[in-house]
Design a protein around this motif. Structure first.
Motif, PDB file in Angstrom:
ATOM      1  N   ASN A  61       0.806  -1.233   0.000  1.00  0.00           N
ATOM      2  CA  ASN A  61       0.000   0.000   0.000  1.00  0.00           C
ATOM      3  C   ASN A  61       0.835   1.277   0.000  1.00  0.00           C
ATOM      4  O   ASN A  61       0.352   2.338   0.397  1.00  0.00           O
ATOM      5  N   ASN A  62       2.083   1.176  -0.443  1.00  0.00           N
ATOM      6  CA  ASN A  62       2.912   2.367  -0.617  1.00  0.00           C
ATOM      7  C   ASN A  62       2.765   2.788  -2.085  1.00  0.00           C
ATOM      8  O   ASN A  62       3.633   2.524  -2.915  1.00  0.00           O
ATOM      9  N   LEU A  63       1.642   3.441  -2.376  1.00  0.00           N
ATOM     10  CA  LEU A  63       1.278   3.704  -3.766  1.00  0.00           C
ATOM     11  C   LEU A  63       2.180   4.751  -4.422  1.00  0.00           C
ATOM     12  O   LEU A  63       2.400   4.703  -5.636  1.00  0.00           O
ATOM     13  N   GLY A  64       2.708   5.679  -3.638  1.00  0.00           N
ATOM     14  CA  GLY A  64       3.609   6.693  -4.186  1.00  0.00           C
ATOM     15  C   GLY A  64       4.889   6.054  -4.716  1.00  0.00           C
ATOM     16  O   GLY A  64       5.321   6.347  -5.840  1.00  0.00           O
ATOM     17  N   MET A  65       5.499   5.206  -3.913  1.00  0.00           N
ATOM     18  CA  MET A  65       6.721   4.522  -4.341  1.00  0.00           C
ATOM     19  C   MET A  65       6.425   3.565  -5.491  1.00  0.00           C
ATOM     20  O   MET A  65       7.236   3.426  -6.421  1.00  0.00           O
ATOM     21  N   ALA A  66       5.266   2.922  -5.443  1.00  0.00           N
ATOM     22  CA  ALA A  66       4.882   2.026  -6.533  1.00  0.00           C
ATOM     23  C   ALA A  66       4.831   2.794  -7.846  1.00  0.00           C
ATOM     24  O   ALA A  66       5.365   2.346  -8.871  1.00  0.00           O
ATOM     25  N   ASN A  67       4.211   3.960  -7.828  1.00  0.00           N
ATOM     26  CA  ASN A  67       4.111   4.771  -9.040  1.00  0.00           C
ATOM     27  C   ASN A  67       5.488   5.195  -9.539  1.00  0.00           C
ATOM     28  O   ASN A  67       5.751   5.174 -10.750  1.00  0.00           O
ATOM     29  N   ASP A  68       6.375   5.560  -8.628  1.00  0.00           N
ATOM     30  CA  ASP A  68       7.725   5.970  -9.029  1.00  0.00           C
ATOM     31  C   ASP A  68       8.420   4.861  -9.812  1.00  0.00           C
ATOM     32  O   ASP A  68       9.034   5.114 -10.856  1.00  0.00           O
ATOM     33  N   PHE A  69       8.333   3.636  -9.318  1.00  0.00           N
ATOM     34  CA  PHE A  69       9.009   2.526  -9.991  1.00  0.00           C
ATOM     35  C   PHE A  69       8.306   2.139 -11.292  1.00  0.00           C
ATOM     36  O   PHE A  69       8.968   1.786 -12.278  1.00  0.00           O
ATOM     37  N   PHE A  70       6.982   2.219 -11.318  1.00  0.00           N
ATOM     38  CA  PHE A  70       6.267   1.934 -12.564  1.00  0.00           C
ATOM     39  C   PHE A  70       6.634   2.950 -13.641  1.00  0.00           C
ATOM     40  O   PHE A  70       6.801   2.596 -14.817  1.00  0.00           O
ATOM     41  N   GLN A  71       6.770   4.216 -13.259  1.00  0.00           N
ATOM     42  CA  GLN A  71       7.135   5.250 -14.225  1.00  0.00           C
ATOM     43  C   GLN A  71       8.555   5.032 -14.751  1.00  0.00           C
ATOM     44  O   GLN A  71       8.835   5.256 -15.935  1.00  0.00           O
ATOM     45  N   LYS A  72       9.452   4.598 -13.868  1.00  0.00           N
ATOM     46  CA  LYS A  72      10.823   4.286 -14.300  1.00  0.00           C
ATOM     47  C   LYS A  72      10.814   3.130 -15.298  1.00  0.00           C
ATOM     48  O   LYS A  72      11.526   3.147 -16.302  1.00  0.00           O
TER      49      LYS A  72
END
Length: 246
Positions: free
Chosen positions: A101-112
């Motif tokens: 549920n750390n959606l901010g970090m998840a988004n960062d890695f998905f964008q990378k």
């Protein structure tokens, strides 16, 4: 699976000093969901060749399957460090952050991952899941559709893409696009016919006021697998029908 088993053991016999041999054995045990054995052989492969990224990814997958998220992320970080142009470890890191549920970090890695491999449908699928978790349903629809467009095969007749088609149905339902949601749930049911899909179709019909159709589909879902949600919703529908008939 049998071919992979035979290949793995043949490689171990012929070149036990190579990481790829033990990786193949680990991959077999991963395929049959023997997580402890898979973990042991992937770990052995990384011990033989510490820079063999596939083994680190396999090791991470096994730990993720066992819900050992911190260790899984450590394995994926190692793979990412070894092969900095590889997007798969970044994608997997994003998935682990999403699970916790750390959606901010998840988004960062998905964008990378997206910057490296914009044509990988799995990246868009995970971005769709993330958008859904955030309540951004229109964006979720866009990403799921994008993933299916990039599938490279006909996703509508391929069981591997059933989860994405189902996810798209849920996003469309949340966006209030009920007819389109039903269309995609029907397509998903044609591929696998899971109880959860029939339950989703039933719930969508219920939201549309189609109580009789919802009852029919809840019964179908429960005939495949018992489910508290389907049972509870079926009871509500039956009470509604009984009230109307009074």
């Amino acid at each position: 699976k049998n071919d992979l088993f035979l290949l793995g053991h043949k490689l171990v016999e012929e070149m036990p000093e190579r990481a790829v041999a033990w990786f193949a054995v680990g991959a077999y045990y991963y395929c049959i969901k023997a997580w402890d054995s898979a973990e042991r052989y992937f770990q052995k492969a990384t011990g033989i060749e510490k820079d063999f990224a596939p083994a680190w990814i396999g090791y991470g997958h096994t730990l993720a399957a066992k819900e050992e998220h911190d260790q899984a992320m450590a394995a994926y970080r190692t793979a990412s460090r070894l092969f900095q142009g590889l997007h798969e470890p970044l994608l997997c890191l994003g998935m682990e952050f999403a699970k916790t549920n750390n959606l901010g970090m998840a988004n960062d890695f998905f964008q990378k991952a997206l910057k490296i491999a914009a044509e990988d449908p799995l990246v868009l699928n995970e971005l769709g899941v993330l958008a859904y978790q955030r309540g951004e349903y229109s964006l979720a629809v866009k990403n799921f559709k994008g993933a299916l467009d990039l599938a490279g095969v006909d996703p509508w007749s391929n069981k591997e893409w059933e989860p994405t088609i189902n996810n798209l149905g849920h996003a469309l339902r949340k966006a209030g696009r009920y007819e389109e949601a039903l269309e995609h749930f029907k397509r998903a049911s044609g591929l696998k016919g899971q109880a959860s899909t029939y339950s989703s179709m039933a719930f969508t019909h219920q939201l549309m006021g189609h109580t009789d159709k919802a009852i029919e589909l809840y019964h179908k879902a429960l005939g495949i697998q018992d489910c508290a949600f389907s049972s509870d919703m079926l009871l509500i529908c039956l009470k509604e029908v009984a009230f109307v008939s009074l």
